[in-house]
Design a protein around this motif. Structure first.
Motif, PDB file in Angstrom:
ATOM      1  N   TYR A   1      87.878 -53.104  50.439  1.00 55.95           N
ATOM      2  CA  TYR A   1      87.480 -52.154  51.476  1.00 55.95           C
ATOM      3  C   TYR A   1      88.035 -52.603  52.822  1.00 55.95           C
ATOM      4  O   TYR A   1      88.063 -53.800  53.134  1.00 55.95           O
ATOM      5  CB  TYR A   1      85.941 -52.080  51.547  1.00 55.95           C
TER       6      TYR A   1
ATOM      7  N   ASP B   1      85.208 -57.073  51.296  1.00 59.52           N
ATOM      8  CA  ASP B   1      85.230 -56.311  52.541  1.00 59.52           C
ATOM      9  C   ASP B   1      86.195 -56.999  53.507  1.00 59.52           C
ATOM     10  O   ASP B   1      85.921 -58.090  53.995  1.00 59.52           O
ATOM     11  CB  ASP B   1      83.803 -56.269  53.119  1.00 59.52           C
TER      12      ASP B   1
ATOM     13  N   LYS C   1      81.758 -47.025  54.972  1.00 58.36           N
ATOM     14  CA  LYS C   1      80.947 -48.211  54.693  1.00 58.36           C
ATOM     15  C   LYS C   1      81.531 -48.975  53.514  1.00 58.36           C
ATOM     16  O   LYS C   1      82.165 -48.400  52.639  1.00 58.36           O
ATOM     17  CB  LYS C   1      79.514 -47.796  54.325  1.00 58.36           C
ATOM     18  N   THR C   2      81.262 -50.277  53.500  1.00 56.45           N
ATOM     19  CA  THR C   2      81.709 -51.068  52.356  1.00 56.45           C
ATOM     20  C   THR C   2      80.926 -50.652  51.104  1.00 56.45           C
ATOM     21  O   THR C   2      79.731 -50.400  51.186  1.00 56.45           O
ATOM     22  CB  THR C   2      81.562 -52.571  52.673  1.00 56.45           C
ATOM     23  N   PRO C   3      81.579 -50.507  49.939  1.00 53.70           N
ATOM     24  CA  PRO C   3      80.836 -50.124  48.732  1.00 53.70           C
ATOM     25  C   PRO C   3      79.831 -51.206  48.336  1.00 53.70           C
ATOM     26  O   PRO C   3      79.998 -52.364  48.708  1.00 53.70           O
ATOM     27  CB  PRO C   3      81.927 -49.976  47.675  1.00 53.70           C
ATOM     28  N   LYS C   4      78.818 -50.796  47.572  1.00 53.87           N
ATOM     29  CA  LYS C   4      77.797 -51.764  47.137  1.00 53.87           C
ATOM     30  C   LYS C   4      78.331 -52.613  45.992  1.00 53.87           C
ATOM     31  O   LYS C   4      78.959 -52.110  45.082  1.00 53.87           O
ATOM     32  CB  LYS C   4      76.552 -51.008  46.655  1.00 53.87           C
ATOM     33  N   GLN C   5      78.053 -53.887  46.110  1.00 58.79           N
ATOM     34  CA  GLN C   5      78.415 -54.807  45.023  1.00 58.79           C
ATOM     35  C   GLN C   5      77.585 -54.457  43.786  1.00 58.79           C
ATOM     36  O   GLN C   5      76.385 -54.257  43.890  1.00 58.79           O
ATOM     37  CB  GLN C   5      78.083 -56.228  45.485  1.00 58.79           C
ATOM     38  N   THR C   6      78.221 -54.338  42.644  1.00 59.05           N
ATOM     39  CA  THR C   6      77.457 -54.094  41.420  1.00 59.05           C
ATOM     40  C   THR C   6      77.825 -55.173  40.414  1.00 59.05           C
ATOM     41  O   THR C   6      78.759 -55.942  40.649  1.00 59.05           O
ATOM     42  CB  THR C   6      77.824 -52.727  40.794  1.00 59.05           C
TER      43      THR C   6
ATOM     44  N   HIS D   1      83.212 -56.281  41.556  1.00 59.13           N
ATOM     45  CA  HIS D   1      83.166 -57.150  42.708  1.00 59.13           C
ATOM     46  C   HIS D   1      83.705 -56.380  43.923  1.00 59.13           C
ATOM     47  O   HIS D   1      84.568 -55.517  43.778  1.00 59.13           O
ATOM     48  CB  HIS D   1      84.060 -58.354  42.382  1.00 59.13           C
ATOM     49  N   VAL D   2      83.213 -56.689  45.122  1.00 56.54           N
ATOM     50  CA  VAL D   2      83.685 -55.990  46.329  1.00 56.54           C
ATOM     51  C   VAL D   2      84.189 -57.002  47.345  1.00 56.54           C
ATOM     52  O   VAL D   2      83.532 -58.018  47.597  1.00 56.54           O
ATOM     53  CB  VAL D   2      82.515 -55.179  46.965  1.00 56.54           C
TER      54      VAL D   2
END
Ligand SMILES: NC(=O)N[C@H]1NC(=O)NC1=O
Ligand SMILES: [Zn+2]
Ligand SMILES: [Zn+2]
Length: 504
Positions: free
Chosen positions: A47, A89, A77-82, A86-87
């Protein structure tokens, strides 16, 4: 409970557990070759507020899975880590397509003391380049036959930190031999490269118009380009053979030995040859690509006219013609020696204008280093020193820093360094951030100031370069090749997982 029931329950529990953990396992392990990536994930999101896509620069999240870009979501917005993905930023850093350099001399096999697959591709990764196309010289043997091509590919295996394709060489020995050219192209050469003047390498001779015409006939069939070093030596009135070292040290002497008329003459011939390349009724014709244009006067006008009248011609220039000028090159400083030569300030400014106006199609490094001794730095002999500039790692900060002063936008820079070179090399899954493409990405900070010098690690085989001391903007943070994080902040992946790119 009988044993078969017990087994059934056990299998049921096992499947249940597996399905709970499967997304996590699949993210971490599926297709993940230990050591290829500094990131232990194959499914992840990148992101940032500045993602460069064909639709413009936007705040977005780029989803990568199994080495491909699988979605691009425009969001603030930064995506939610699930558990599944992995995300990372990257905040305000720029996420853009990895750079593609269609003109690099890696010199392996045979001249690994000049450069090599490991050092060259590590430098590329640190500079944000995700694909290189290697020139058919100055390796030994030169890549002018199927056998030499296969040797090149073998030598590259397991030694590449980014993906590397190969141009084959067109020389007098193979130019009129259709079978030999066919074999070279069938072995996977992405196109051919030839010289219209001496190349500096004994086993890579110069081609004439007949050689080129014959090769274009075959290249047109494969729809692959011919790249040409477009200089033809012209008779000169003040040709002197008895120059002493003080004259040979002068940059003005070197400049006089390779005037713009050399480029003009070659380009005239290429345009004439390209006029009739619609062989056997083919409607597309053959493609001629002029490498490292220096002369922005008559040569450039000739190219513009030819393009306007529909010729399939493209042209590249290199950072050194855009940054340096003859006026600032000290006598004896052979780090600047290249061919065609770096010309005056006026020539440089016209190149910038052509680049901005779209008359020059792409940028390339022409990274062509040699062992330091051959640069004859002590003697400073411009006429005898190796011609070639070492610069691969600096392309992005150099062209961005100077490009900004000339009004070049980031989107244009990316077209010049990624989209168009990928197309020239026939790499349609590379060069842009779009769904379905290879996840070849550079993340960088265009505002960060750097200096090429002591506190800047150069990964080229040799650190000798005319860029030493330059203050520039732009530092590479992370480079991804097909989803593998191959470089991050001074570290490379432990295993070289770049692949040789072969034309099919
Ligand atoms: N042989 C080789 O790499 N030559 C390159 N060097 C250079 O400055 N121009 C070239 O064509
Ligand atoms: Zn050249
Ligand atoms: Zn070159």
């Amino acid at each position: 409970m009988n044993s078969s029931l017990l087994l059934g329950v056990a299998i049921g529990i096992a499947i249940g557990c597996a399905s709970i953990f499967l997304p996590y396992f699949s993210d971490r392990n599926q297709g993940l070759n230990e050591g290829c990536s500094l990131l232990p994930h194959r499914h992840f999101w990148l992101y940032s507020k500045r993602v460069l896509t064909p639709g413009g620069i936007m705040s977005a999240a780029v989803e990568i899975n199994g080495g491909h870009i699988v979605s691009i979501v425009h969001q603030n917005k930064t995506p939610k880590q699930t558990k599944r993905a992995h995300v990372i930023d990257y905040g305000n850093a720029v996420i853009m397509p990895g750079l593609v350099d269609v003109h690099v001399h890696l010199n392996e096999p045979g001249r690994v003391e000049w450069e090599g697959f490991v050092t060259g591709t590590k430098a590329a990764a640190a500079g944000g380049f995700t694909t290189l196309i290697d020139m058919p010289l100055n390796s030994v043997p030169t890549t002018t036959s199927k056998e030499a091509f296969d040797m090149k590919v073998d030598a590259a295996k397991g030694r590449l930190f980014v993906d590397v394709g190969f141009w084959g060489g067109l020389v007098p020995e193979n130019a009129l031999n259709n079978t030999a050219i066919d074999e070279l192209l069938q072995a996977g050469a992405l196109g051919l490269k030839s010289f219209m003047c001496p190349s500096g390498i004994n086993d890579f001779g110069q081609t004439n118009a007949s050689h080129i015409k014959e090769a274009l006939r075959i290249l047109a069939k494969y729809q692959r380009p011919l790249l040409v070093h477009a200089e033809i030596p012209q008779p000169s009135e003040d040709e002197k053979t008895d120059m002493d070292i003080s004259e040979r040290r002068m940059y003005s002497t070197y400049l006089r030995t390779r005037p713009p008329s050399w480029e003009e003459e070659a380009i005239k011939i290429l345009i004439a040859v390209s006029k009739d390349t619609h062989f056997d009724g083919s409607k597309d014709g053959a493609h001629i690509h002029i490498v490292h244009l220096s002369d922005s006067s008559v040569s450039l006008d000739l190219i513009k006219e030819a393009k306007e009248s529909g010729a399939r011609i493209s042209v590249e220039t290199c950072p050194h013609y855009l940054v340096f000028s003859a006026e600032e090159i000290s006598d004896g400083d052979t780090r600047f020696k290249c061919a065609p030569p770096i010309r005056d300030v006026l020539n440089r400014e016209r190149l910038w204008k052509a680049l901005k106006d779209g008359h020059i199609d792409m940028l390339s490094s022409d990274h062509s280093p040699s062992s330091p001794a051959l640069k004859l730095l002590e003697a400073g002999d411009f006429l005898r020193a190796w011609g070639g500039i070492s610069s691969l790692q600096f392309g992005l900060p150099v062209t961005w820093s100077y490009g900004q002063q000339h009004g070049l936008q980031l989107e244009q820079l990316s077209e010049l360094w990624s989209q168009r070179p990928a197309k020239l090399a026939g790499q349609h899954k590379k060069g842009t951030i779009v769904t379905g493409n290879d996840a070849d990405i550079v993340v960088w900070d265009p505002e960060n100031e750097i200096q090429i010098g002591e506190n800047y690690t150069i990964y080229h085989k040799h650190p000798i370069t005319p860029y030493t001391g330059k203050h520039l903007f732009g530092s590479v943070i992370t480079t991804f090749v097909r989803g593998n994080m191959v470089y991050e902040n001074g570290s490379h992946a432990s295993t070289a997982c770049g692949v040789p790119i072969l034309a099919v």
